[in-house]
Scaffold this active site. Structure first.
Site, PDB file in Angstrom:
ATOM      1  CB  ALA A  77      57.436  12.843  93.651  1.00 42.34           C
ATOM      2  CB  ALA A  80      60.444  17.284  95.266  1.00 42.36           C
ATOM      3  CD  GLU A  81      53.561  19.254  92.974  1.00 43.17           C
ATOM      4  OE1 GLU A  81      52.701  20.035  92.546  1.00 43.17           O
ATOM      5  OE2 GLU A  81      53.746  18.120  92.507  1.00 43.17           O
ATOM      6  N   GLY A  82      55.927  19.648  97.653  1.00 42.30           N
ATOM      7  CA  GLY A  82      55.443  20.384  98.818  1.00 42.30           C
ATOM      8  C   GLY A  82      56.384  21.491  99.252  1.00 42.30           C
ATOM      9  CB  SER A  85      54.094  24.092  96.622  1.00 41.79           C
ATOM     10  OG  SER A  85      53.951  23.309  95.467  1.00 41.79           O
TER      11      SER A  85
END
Length: 182
Positions: A77, A80-82, A85
Site C-alpha cells: 500500500a 502504491a500510494e507513493g 502520488s
C-alpha cells in the site's frame, strides 16, 4: 539506515509485455532516496517518472516482509500510494497532492527474494482529482530468457491534485524535474 540486500540475478528489467527494458542503473538508488525516503528505506527504486507512467522495482527483503517471509501488505500500500502520488504531482504541473482514498487487492503473495516490478498509470487526470492504478508484478524468469510477469496486487488511488504548494518545496520540484521525462 537499514541494510538493503543487493541480490541481482537478472541483468535487466522487462515490462509485462516482455519488451521494454529497464536496465539496472547505479544512479537509481540515489534518485529514489532524493524523491521518497520511505520508499527508499524498503529498497524500492524508481526507473521511469513521467506524467503518463511511472515504473520502479523492488527485491523483497526481510525489511519489507511479514514474519512469514512474504511481502507485507502495508508495504504494498505504501508503494502504491507513493508512486501514484509522485505521478499525480508530476501530472498536475507540480501542485501539491494528497491521497484521499486507497484500495488494494492482493492477488498472490510475493516471497522473500522475489523481484517485483511496479507500474502506475493515470485513469483520470482532472484539475482537482486524479485517479491512478498501480500494479505490482512478480518477475518470473524462464529458461528461454523470456521473462514473464504475474500480477501480485492492483491498487486504485484517488488524490486531490490542486493544493497550493509553498516555496519550501521548490527544491523538491527541481529534484523531481531532474529525473522526470516531461
Amino acid at each position: 539506515m537499514w541494510p538493503i540486500c543487493k541480490w541481482r540475478p537478472f541483468k535487466s528489467w522487462f515490462n509485462r509485455d516482455g519488451g521494454e527494458v529497464f536496465p539496472e542503473s547505479p544512479s537509481s538508488q540515489p534518485r529514489t532516496a532524493e524523491l521518497d525516503q520511505a520508499l527508499h528505506a524498503v529498497g524500492f527504486e524508481f526507473d521511469l517518472l513521467s506524467p503518463q507512467k511511472l515504473t520502479g522495482h523492488l527485491t523483497v527483503t526481510e525489511i519489507c516482509c511479514q514474519p512469514f517471509k512474504v511481502l507485507h501488505g502495508g508495504v504494498t500500500a505504501m508503494i502504491a500510494e507513493g508512486v501514484a502520488s509522485m505521478g499525480a504531482y508530476i501530472a498536475s504541473g507540480f501542485q501539491r497532492v494528497a491521497g484521499v482514498q486507497l484500495s488494494t487487492n492482493h492477488i498472490r503473495a510475493a516471497l522473500l527474494g522475489d523481484r517485483i516490478l511496479v507500474e502506475a498509470v493515470p485513469i483520470h487526470k482532472g484539475r482537482t482529482i486524479q485517479v491512478w492504478e498501480v500494479q505490482l508484478l512478480k518477475i518470473v524468469p524462464s529458461a528461454s530468457g523470456d521473462n514473464k510477469t504475474m500480477l501480485l496486487s492492483t491498487s486504485r488511488i484517488t488524490l486531490l491534485s490542486n493544493l497550493p504548494s509553498s516555496m519550501d518545496v521548490k527544491s523538491f520540484e527541481d529534484t523531481v524535474k531532474k529525473y522526470a521525462k516531461l
